[in-house]
Design a protein around this motif. Structure first.
Motif, PDB file in Angstrom:
ATOM      1  N   UNK A 167       0.861  -1.182   0.000  1.00 22.37           N
ATOM      2  CA  UNK A 167       0.000   0.000   0.000  1.00 22.37           C
ATOM      3  C   UNK A 167       0.897   1.230   0.000  1.00 22.37           C
ATOM      4  N   UNK A 168       0.679   2.110  -0.951  1.00 27.94           N
ATOM      5  CA  UNK A 168       1.439   3.357  -1.032  1.00 27.94           C
ATOM      6  C   UNK A 168       0.524   4.526  -0.691  1.00 27.94           C
ATOM      7  N   UNK A 169       0.910   5.341   0.289  1.00 20.46           N
ATOM      8  CA  UNK A 169       0.152   6.533   0.672  1.00 20.46           C
ATOM      9  C   UNK A 169       1.075   7.742   0.659  1.00 20.46           C
ATOM     10  N   UNK A 170       0.540   8.886   0.277  1.00 21.44           N
ATOM     11  CA  UNK A 170       1.336  10.110   0.277  1.00 21.44           C
ATOM     12  C   UNK A 170       0.417  11.299   0.507  1.00 21.44           C
ATOM     13  N   UNK A 171       1.008  12.423   0.932  1.00 26.14           N
ATOM     14  CA  UNK A 171       0.264  13.651   1.189  1.00 26.14           C
ATOM     15  C   UNK A 171       0.985  14.832   0.564  1.00 26.14           C
ATOM     16  N   UNK A 172       0.239  15.849   0.125  1.00 33.26           N
ATOM     17  CA  UNK A 172       0.863  17.032  -0.468  1.00 33.26           C
ATOM     18  C   UNK A 172       1.450  17.951   0.590  1.00 33.26           C
TER      19      UNK A 172
END
Length: 228
Positions: A167-172
């Motif tokens: 699972x890949x998660x990212x935030x700006x």
């Protein structure tokens, strides 16, 4: 979508602080509770206190289970009991350092329901969610459960993608989260890789995304290049 301003202002004027004394101690705040030789009060008029298992906790969405009492620290936070534990999160924290400001102090809600950092009241913040699977619990936004893991984005403008066994998660960046009209991130998967961001491009065995909405990416001359 609910504005954080609405959450913190609702009924704020109708509540007054109180002081409670017991066990030779006195505490002041909102919805004070005395139990197990302890007195605690909520810091915000919409907060609550809960007593169970010999503990007293105050905050938001307080939950008691598995011999523990936990509360989310700020309005908009959520708690969930699963797999023998109680997990709580606060609302999204776009400054990247929790609620602790750059000078090291911890931000506080004022008694009138306002906050000492006005931008936190102006950002539209949808409710968080909690997801439980594989004996784990995670809270945040766009939560995904797969391949024995559970993950969530920290902010509502982040993104999560399930692909290639992870699972890949990212935030700006913070300013994107605070910009009312800025879009949320998206994710692109190719060549066994996943990237999340803006204007994502795949080519030459690589996948890349810009970090901000006005960034661009282009695949050419054997590489994928992105601006910020």
């Amino acid at each position: 979508m609910v504005t954080l301003a609405l959450l913190v202002a609702l009924h704020a004027g109708a509540q007054t602080q109180e002081c409670k004394s017991a066990y030779g101690k006195t505490a002041c705040g909102y919805h004070c509770l005395a139990a197990y030789g302890v007195i605690k009060c909520a810091e915000h008029p919409q907060g609550t206190c809960k007593a169970a298992y010999g503990e007293v906790a105050c905050g938001f969405d307080c939950t008691a289970a598995f011999g523990k009492v936990r509360c989310a620290p700020d309005p908009g936070g959520v708690c969930k009991a699963a797999f023998g534990d109680v997990v709580c999160s606060g609302p999204e924290r776009p400054d990247g350092a929790g609620w602790r400001g750059p000078n090291g102090r911890v931000d506080r809600w004022r008694a009138d329901g306002s906050h000492d950092r006005p931008w936190r009241q102006a950002v539209e913040v949808p409710p968080q969610e909690c997801k439980s699977a594989y004996g784990k619990t995670a809270c945040g936004y766009h939560c995904q459960a797969a391949f024995g893991d559970v993950r969530c984005a920290r902010t509502h403008k982040g993104a999560c993608e399930v692909a290639f066994g992870k699972i890949t998660c990212d935030d700006p960046p913070r300013w994107v989260v605070l910009a009312p009209d800025a879009p949320a991130m998206s994710c692109l998967t190719a060549y066994g890789r996943t990237a999340c961001g803006y204007s994502c491009q795949a080519g030459y065995g690589d996948v890349r995304c810009a970090r901000t909405p006005d960034g661009v990416c282009q695949a050419s001359f054997g590489q994928v290049a992105c601006s910020e």
